[in-house]
Structures are given as C-alpha cells and as structure tokens.
Scaffold this active site. Sequence first.
Site, PDB file in Angstrom:
ATOM      1  N   CYS A   1      39.477  42.952  35.253  1.00 33.89           N
ATOM      2  CA  CYS A   1      40.699  43.123  36.031  1.00 33.89           C
ATOM      3  C   CYS A   1      41.527  41.841  35.892  1.00 33.89           C
ATOM      4  O   CYS A   1      41.097  40.773  36.326  1.00 33.89           O
ATOM      5  CB  CYS A   1      40.274  43.367  37.479  1.00 33.89           C
ATOM      6  SG  CYS A   1      41.636  43.789  38.528  1.00 33.89           S
TER       7      CYS A   1
ATOM      8  N   CYS B   1      52.275  43.048  49.804  1.00 35.25           N
ATOM      9  CA  CYS B   1      51.613  44.217  50.399  1.00 35.25           C
ATOM     10  C   CYS B   1      50.671  43.722  51.500  1.00 35.25           C
ATOM     11  O   CYS B   1      49.960  42.735  51.307  1.00 35.25           O
ATOM     12  CB  CYS B   1      50.807  44.978  49.352  1.00 35.25           C
ATOM     13  SG  CYS B   1      51.794  45.498  47.951  1.00 35.25           S
TER      14      CYS B   1
ATOM     15  N   CYS C   1      41.529  41.817  45.265  1.00 36.67           N
ATOM     16  CA  CYS C   1      42.651  41.051  44.760  1.00 36.67           C
ATOM     17  C   CYS C   1      43.044  39.816  45.574  1.00 36.67           C
ATOM     18  O   CYS C   1      43.491  39.909  46.711  1.00 36.67           O
ATOM     19  CB  CYS C   1      43.788  42.061  44.726  1.00 36.67           C
ATOM     20  SG  CYS C   1      45.334  41.457  44.227  1.00 36.67           S
TER      21      CYS C   1
ATOM     22  N   CYS D   1      52.173  36.572  44.280  1.00 33.80           N
ATOM     23  CA  CYS D   1      52.874  37.841  44.105  1.00 33.80           C
ATOM     24  C   CYS D   1      54.041  37.916  45.081  1.00 33.80           C
ATOM     25  O   CYS D   1      53.950  37.418  46.198  1.00 33.80           O
ATOM     26  CB  CYS D   1      51.914  39.004  44.349  1.00 33.80           C
ATOM     27  SG  CYS D   1      52.659  40.601  43.982  1.00 33.80           S
TER      28      CYS D   1
ATOM     29  N   SER E   1      48.618  48.737  36.636  1.00 35.49           N
ATOM     30  CA  SER E   1      48.799  49.230  37.989  1.00 35.49           C
ATOM     31  C   SER E   1      50.054  48.599  38.581  1.00 35.49           C
ATOM     32  O   SER E   1      50.218  47.381  38.564  1.00 35.49           O
ATOM     33  CB  SER E   1      47.572  48.842  38.817  1.00 35.49           C
ATOM     34  OG  SER E   1      47.789  49.156  40.147  1.00 35.49           O
TER      35      SER E   1
ATOM     36  N   CYS F   1      46.723  43.105  51.068  1.00 36.60           N
ATOM     37  CA  CYS F   1      46.307  42.355  49.887  1.00 36.60           C
ATOM     38  C   CYS F   1      46.429  40.854  50.119  1.00 36.60           C
ATOM     39  O   CYS F   1      47.449  40.375  50.632  1.00 36.60           O
ATOM     40  CB  CYS F   1      47.187  42.791  48.726  1.00 36.60           C
ATOM     41  SG  CYS F   1      47.134  41.662  47.338  1.00 36.60           S
TER      42      CYS F   1
ATOM     43  N   GLU G   1      42.572  34.475  39.723  1.00 40.78           N
ATOM     44  CA  GLU G   1      41.290  35.180  39.744  1.00 40.78           C
ATOM     45  C   GLU G   1      41.225  36.278  38.691  1.00 40.78           C
ATOM     46  O   GLU G   1      42.216  36.943  38.425  1.00 40.78           O
ATOM     47  CB  GLU G   1      41.102  35.881  41.090  1.00 40.78           C
ATOM     48  CG  GLU G   1      41.023  34.970  42.256  1.00 40.78           C
ATOM     49  CD  GLU G   1      40.828  35.757  43.541  1.00 40.78           C
ATOM     50  OE1 GLU G   1      40.955  35.166  44.604  1.00 40.78           O
ATOM     51  OE2 GLU G   1      40.568  36.975  43.474  1.00 40.78           O
TER      52      GLU G   1
HETATM   53  S1  SF4 Z   1      48.642  44.692  45.919  1.00 40.99           S
HETATM   54 FE1  SF4 Z   1      49.414  43.996  43.946  1.00 40.99          FE
HETATM   55  S2  SF4 Z   1      51.637  44.169  44.180  1.00 40.99           S
HETATM   56 FE2  SF4 Z   1      50.812  44.197  46.255  1.00 40.99          FE
HETATM   57  S3  SF4 Z   1      50.836  42.027  46.951  1.00 40.99           S
HETATM   58 FE3  SF4 Z   1      48.821  42.452  46.028  1.00 40.99          FE
HETATM   59  S4  SF4 Z   1      49.014  41.787  43.917  1.00 40.99           S
HETATM   60 FE4  SF4 Z   1      51.085  42.067  44.718  1.00 40.99          FE
END
Ligand code: SF4
Length: 354
Positions: free
Chosen positions: A110, A121, A339, A117, A196, A124, A96
């Site tokens: 972005c 987190c 995200c 990932c 970031s 997310c 994306e």
């Molecule tokens: S916030 Fe960023 S670092 Fe954390 S799981 Fe999502 S994409 Fe990964």
Amino acid sequence: LTTPILKQPLRDLSAEELQEKIKQLGFPAFRAKQLLDWLYKKHILKAAEAKNLPKDLLKALEGVFTFSSLECAETLKSSDSSNKFLFKTQSGEFIETVYIHQGGERHALCLTTQVGCKMACRFCASGKLGWTRNLSAGEIVDQVSWAIREIKAPIDNVIFMGMGEPLDNFDNFLKAVRVLRAEWGYGMSGRRITVSTSGLIPAIERFAKEAPGEVKLAVSLHGTTEESRQRIMPISKAYPLKELIRCLERVEEKFKRQITFEYILIKDLNDSVHDADRLAEIAQRLHAKVNLIPYNVIEGESFERPALDVMRRFQTFLKESGVTVTLRYSAGSDINAACGQLRLIRETEKKGSP
Ligand code: SF4
C-alpha cells in the site's frame, strides 16, 4: 510551498530520460539498460551495488541523483503477517508504507503519494497533520524497491491507498504507475494496481481521459447521503455525492475494469439498513463491487466501530441485493496499519506534543 528534495531520486527518470542523461555524461546507451536492470530488477539502493557499471559513471550520477530517496526508520511486524515501514525522506519527513502478505506467493503493498493529505477525512490519521508536499514519482516507487528488498519477494499487488490522495498528485502518481507497468520497470500488470480516490471529480475525469484502463479504480464512498458523507469527508462539500456518481457513470466504460467502492462502517453514522439499501442501489448502477471496512479507532475522534452482527447484516443485505461485497478487517491493526497512524504518532513525538 514545497520542501526541497536534496538530490533528485534516480527513479524519477523514465527509461528515455535516463538514456539521455547517460548520453550527456558521455557513456554509451547500453549503460542505461544495465542501470535500469539494477534499479528495477535487482532493486539497488546504493550506487556501489551496481557492480558492472564504470565507477566514473556512478560517481557522476551520484553527484546529481540519489539511488534511494528514502531511509527505513522503523519496521513494525504485525501478528497477521503485514508489516509497516516508516520511511524518512531526504528532507526528514516520515511516510508510511504497508506490506500485506496475502497468503502463499501473494504480496501486496500500500503506497503513499503525499506527505500528509489535504482531504482531512475524519476517519483517517493522515489528514490530521495537514498536507506538507507531494512525493515525486521516484519517492513513490522507491517504496516498492525498499519493500522488495526487505521482504525478499516480489510485489504482485500495488494499492495507492497509503498517505495522501493520489489523484491530487496527478503527474507524479501517473509517472509512478507507468514505471510500475513498464517492461524496463517493475513489469506489473495494470490488473494488479489499484488507485483509491476520495472522489476528486476533475482528476477522475482527467485520469479516465489520459490513462483509460491502465489501472483499477477504487472510490472511497463511506456515505450514501450528502449529509452523512459530508460529515466525514469534507471533500464532498466541493464534490457532492450526486455529482460523483454522475461522473463515475460517465467514465465507467473508459476504465474497462470494475470499479470498487470502499466503505468504512461507522456506528450510527452509515451502518443502517437504509444505508445498505442506498449503497446497493449505487453499486448496481455502476456495476461496482463493495469493500466494507470496519472503522479503526483513531485518537481525537469519537466514532465507533459497529458491532460485528450489525456489520454482517449490512454485508448480507448487499449480497442479497446481488452486489459483490467483502467485509475485510484492515491488516495489522495491532501495528497501527491504518493509513497514517504510525506517522501521526512519530511526528507528534518529534514535535513534543503532550
Ligand atoms: S482517507 Fe485518504 S484522502 Fe482521506 S485524509 Fe486519509 S489519506 Fe487523505
């Protein structure tokens, strides 16, 4: 294990590498300059669009490289003038990219740096399906050329805050930054590029050493105690908050630009006055500014967004403590702009999950 890329993206190559390749193919160096112009000023996505280049050169290049490593599978337009592009890579994965019209002539993008990932987190969607592979530098910057073509305007702000942890894909991320900044590339100022990170201490240190002051740094803090941060960011078990702050104190000067802390406000987890107090103290120590982001609900998590007056109180507390602070709603919440959310939905559909 990484999924193979069928053809190498042409935008993987630096100007020197491209020149070398063209020389090897038996063509004069000025052809490389012409090609760079087509790639980075006119944003071509197919060989046939490079009108003034010899057909046999284009054919030879096409045999090895792809002029666009991505295909736009879906574009979602939001009511607040942000778009989300869902791209398909050559190996069929979805990534994306979010475009945000910041008003007037200001256009931000972005960027995504990894398929999935590793950081997981909890707030997310990108971490939900785990990590598949790193994107190459060309796959990262192809997102920029695609977006410029789609929106028909130049991009003047780039934020490495899409899917993935950019510093976990260090070499490709840095190569992409250098293409963005190069005169022969997108010609962007480092002041307009922000990376970031979730707080990978060794990578932050390497970044400060190898690329001091090249771009701006934003750090996802999201918690002011080890306990609250660890609840939502598993990475902070490996790299505790205290050590992260110490690391930032060591590298702050090298960055030459003010650090930003990203702080997602989550009800009853990190939104108390004590949190605001601790956050103000950390920000002051690092001369950093703070971006407060209201939590965006994602499926499978029970977190909630705090009430508006709680968020405003939190912001006011920081402001009154002398910290530069913004409270920004993520653009395009009606198109799952946060995200990884759209990708999560599409990948889940693909796999036929209930
Ligand atoms: S916030 Fe960023 S670092 Fe954390 S799981 Fe999502 S994409 Fe990964």
